[in-house]
Design an enzyme around this catalytic site. Sequence first.
Site, PDB file in Angstrom:
ATOM      1  N   HIS A 204       0.810  -1.228   0.000  1.00  9.50           N
ATOM      2  CA  HIS A 204       0.000   0.000   0.000  1.00  9.50           C
ATOM      3  C   HIS A 204       0.834   1.264   0.000  1.00  9.50           C
ATOM      4  CE1 HIS A 204       1.195  -0.163   4.210  1.00  9.50           C
ATOM      5  NE2 HIS A 204       0.909   1.105   4.268  1.00  9.50           N
TER       6      HIS A 204
HETATM    7  C1  UD1 Z   1      -1.646   5.734   5.722  1.00 13.39           C
HETATM    8  C2  UD1 Z   1      -0.296   6.255   6.185  1.00 13.39           C
HETATM    9  C3  UD1 Z   1       0.758   5.163   6.018  1.00 13.39           C
HETATM   10  C4  UD1 Z   1       0.335   3.894   6.725  1.00 13.39           C
HETATM   11  C5  UD1 Z   1      -1.052   3.475   6.239  1.00 13.39           C
HETATM   12  C6  UD1 Z   1      -1.538   2.279   7.029  1.00 13.39           C
HETATM   13  C7  UD1 Z   1       0.150   8.659   5.908  1.00 13.39           C
HETATM   14  C8  UD1 Z   1       0.838   9.670   5.101  1.00 13.39           C
HETATM   15  N1  UD1 Z   1       0.124   7.408   5.399  1.00 13.39           N
HETATM   16  O1  UD1 Z   1      -1.537   5.442   4.332  1.00 13.39           O
HETATM   17  O2  UD1 Z   1       1.975   5.619   6.580  1.00 13.39           O
HETATM   18  O3  UD1 Z   1       1.273   2.908   6.438  1.00 13.39           O
HETATM   19  O4  UD1 Z   1      -1.976   4.557   6.439  1.00 13.39           O
HETATM   20  O5  UD1 Z   1      -2.485   1.564   6.329  1.00 13.39           O
HETATM   21  O6  UD1 Z   1      -0.341   8.961   6.950  1.00 13.39           O
HETATM   22  N2  UD1 Z   1      -8.962   4.749   1.973  1.00 13.39           N
HETATM   23  C9  UD1 Z   1     -10.195   4.132   2.073  1.00 13.39           C
HETATM   24  N3  UD1 Z   1     -10.670   3.833   3.323  1.00 13.39           N
HETATM   25  C10 UD1 Z   1      -9.997   4.125   4.446  1.00 13.39           C
HETATM   26  C11 UD1 Z   1      -8.753   4.751   4.341  1.00 13.39           C
HETATM   27  C12 UD1 Z   1      -8.245   5.055   3.101  1.00 13.39           C
HETATM   28  O7  UD1 Z   1     -10.844   3.850   1.071  1.00 13.39           O
HETATM   29  O8  UD1 Z   1     -10.485   3.821   5.529  1.00 13.39           O
HETATM   30  C13 UD1 Z   1      -8.394   5.032   0.629  1.00 13.39           C
HETATM   31  C14 UD1 Z   1      -8.793   6.421   0.111  1.00 13.39           C
HETATM   32  O9  UD1 Z   1      -8.947   6.308  -1.266  1.00 13.39           O
HETATM   33  C15 UD1 Z   1      -7.554   7.241   0.433  1.00 13.39           C
HETATM   34  C16 UD1 Z   1      -6.422   6.231   0.285  1.00 13.39           C
HETATM   35  O10 UD1 Z   1      -6.973   4.999   0.718  1.00 13.39           O
HETATM   36  O11 UD1 Z   1      -7.403   8.328  -0.427  1.00 13.39           O
HETATM   37  C17 UD1 Z   1      -5.190   6.567   1.098  1.00 13.39           C
HETATM   38  O12 UD1 Z   1      -5.508   6.787   2.462  1.00 13.39           O
HETATM   39  P1  UD1 Z   1      -4.521   7.666   3.413  1.00 13.39           P
HETATM   40  O13 UD1 Z   1      -4.996   7.646   4.807  1.00 13.39           O
HETATM   41  O14 UD1 Z   1      -4.241   8.966   2.782  1.00 13.39           O
HETATM   42  O15 UD1 Z   1      -3.160   6.907   3.311  1.00 13.39           O
HETATM   43  P2  UD1 Z   1      -2.813   5.364   3.424  1.00 13.39           P
HETATM   44  O16 UD1 Z   1      -2.343   4.916   2.096  1.00 13.39           O
HETATM   45  O17 UD1 Z   1      -3.931   4.645   4.069  1.00 13.39           O
HETATM   46  N1  UDP Z   2      -3.408  -6.002   8.712  1.00 13.91           N
HETATM   47  C1  UDP Z   2      -4.693  -6.516   8.929  1.00 13.91           C
HETATM   48  N2  UDP Z   2      -5.419  -6.890   7.846  1.00 13.91           N
HETATM   49  C2  UDP Z   2      -4.962  -6.813   6.565  1.00 13.91           C
HETATM   50  C3  UDP Z   2      -3.649  -6.293   6.354  1.00 13.91           C
HETATM   51  C4  UDP Z   2      -2.907  -5.887   7.461  1.00 13.91           C
HETATM   52  O1  UDP Z   2      -5.137  -6.624  10.064  1.00 13.91           O
HETATM   53  O2  UDP Z   2      -5.685  -7.175   5.631  1.00 13.91           O
HETATM   54  C5  UDP Z   2      -2.635  -5.546   9.881  1.00 13.91           C
HETATM   55  C6  UDP Z   2      -1.303  -6.227  10.059  1.00 13.91           C
HETATM   56  O3  UDP Z   2      -1.442  -7.378  10.860  1.00 13.91           O
HETATM   57  C7  UDP Z   2      -0.447  -5.157  10.714  1.00 13.91           C
HETATM   58  C8  UDP Z   2      -1.065  -3.862  10.249  1.00 13.91           C
HETATM   59  O4  UDP Z   2      -2.323  -4.185   9.680  1.00 13.91           O
HETATM   60  O5  UDP Z   2      -0.548  -5.202  12.124  1.00 13.91           O
HETATM   61  C9  UDP Z   2      -0.186  -3.198   9.225  1.00 13.91           C
HETATM   62  O6  UDP Z   2      -0.847  -2.089   8.705  1.00 13.91           O
HETATM   63  P1  UDP Z   2      -0.468  -1.442   7.319  1.00 13.91           P
HETATM   64  O7  UDP Z   2       0.255  -2.419   6.485  1.00 13.91           O
HETATM   65  O8  UDP Z   2      -1.724  -0.849   6.778  1.00 13.91           O
HETATM   66  O9  UDP Z   2       0.454  -0.211   7.743  1.00 13.91           O
HETATM   67  P2  UDP Z   2       2.018  -0.058   8.103  1.00 13.91           P
HETATM   68  O10 UDP Z   2       2.362  -1.034   9.154  1.00 13.91           O
HETATM   69  O11 UDP Z   2       2.790  -0.242   6.844  1.00 13.91           O
HETATM   70  O12 UDP Z   2       2.096   1.356   8.550  1.00 13.91           O
END
Ligand code: UD1
Ligand code: UDP
Length: 354
Positions: A204
């Site tokens: 992601h």
């Molecule tokens: C964010 C964090 C990243 C973290 C990740 C965990 C920042 C800059 N990034 O990235 O460090 O690793 O969360 O998963 O803070 N969206 C949905 N539903 C949701 C959330 C997001 O559909 O509940 C979609 C939307 O299209 C959104 C995109 O995901 O625009 C990105 O969401 P965003 O919170 O900006 O960043 P992440 O990629 O989730």
């Molecule tokens: N995770 C989850 N379901 C999923 C994918 C990830 O519960 O389908 C959990 C995973 O076990 C870990 C956390 O989400 O604890 C990691 O989150 P993510 O990869 O979104 O963010 P990052 O750790 O890179 O910030």
Amino acid sequence: MIAIILGTRPEIIKMAPIIRECQSRSLDHFVLHTGQHYSYQMDQVFFEELELPTPEYNLDVGSGTHAEQTGKIMAGVEKVLMDRRPDVVLVQGDTNTVLAGALAASKLHIKVGHVEAGLRSNDRSMPEEINRIVADHISDYLFAPTENSKDNLLKEGISEEKVHVTGNTIVDSVYQNLEISKKKANVLEKLGLKPKEYFLVTAHRAENVDNPERLGEIIKGLRLVGKEFSLPVMFPMHPRTRKMAAEFGFEFDGIRAIEPLGFLKFLQLEANARLALTDSGGVQEEACILGVPCVTLRENTERPETVAVNSSILVGANSARIFDGAELMMGNDHQWTNPFGDGTAGRQIINILS
Ligand code: UD1
Ligand code: UDP
């Protein structure tokens, strides 16, 4: 009074042990959810499965550009903090929620505790690297998961007395939930999988999935791995990845792209995977804790401990390197010691604050 600020999937999972510790000691605390993540599978499911109370506040900021999201969170957090005046604000990790929460608190002269402090990829093109550096430099309590992360902080001139090596709360979360997940989650059966006979993928990271060349190479590499080893490739897909793949017109033939899973199901899928292939920070750690070899779809990592103990290999987003990395890690002997602590990080953090 402790204010716990969280906003995304990994923050809910990694703050859970701290919330539980506050509850069991009847400490005065409250949880503020920024609403950065909001889809059921990215948010609510974790509160239900981890049996966490509904946050007292939810700012519902949703998605947006970095400045929009950070600005909205700061304004919302400031209001709550001015009203409640906690003694300390805790943030966890490196998201925009962390940056905004830490900034809002420090400007109100409220002490900030950064959980998972001192991680560095040394790559400032990552938004997470900017967030961690700023959060670390305005924090009063830096809870570093390892000696290596402590060293990163000392090298940047942060005073040693602020830094506490506690391990990472992800170990607490894995230990607290693995048995429960074994009993409750029959996800392998439901998906028709056999232990150690499938690959588990997550991706992601903005630098991977927002870039058509890199995402295309990752998909090509995953297809190759699945085909050559004749094993299913399970890919619980982050909404960002699903959205970008649709925009670029990519298909997932040869890969089982499924909805993101709750933590209990995901833990089961992870613990029984032949290999994890991921660009996630949390998954790099969990694979290491669970004894599952990991192929890290990144050029660098802020979790170099995983590479040092040989639980993970960095392969970037090149299909040939992904395949070679998978082949190499399938021969891995799984003999390493988890470098992320003993599962008492949450307790240690609350002891220090108390
Ligand atoms: C964010 C964090 C990243 C973290 C990740 C965990 C920042 C800059 N990034 O990235 O460090 O690793 O969360 O998963 O803070 N969206 C949905 N539903 C949701 C959330 C997001 O559909 O509940 C979609 C939307 O299209 C959104 C995109 O995901 O625009 C990105 O969401 P965003 O919170 O900006 O960043 P992440 O990629 O989730
Ligand atoms: N995770 C989850 N379901 C999923 C994918 C990830 O519960 O389908 C959990 C995973 O076990 C870990 C956390 O989400 O604890 C990691 O989150 P993510 O990869 O979104 O963010 P990052 O750790 O890179 O910030």
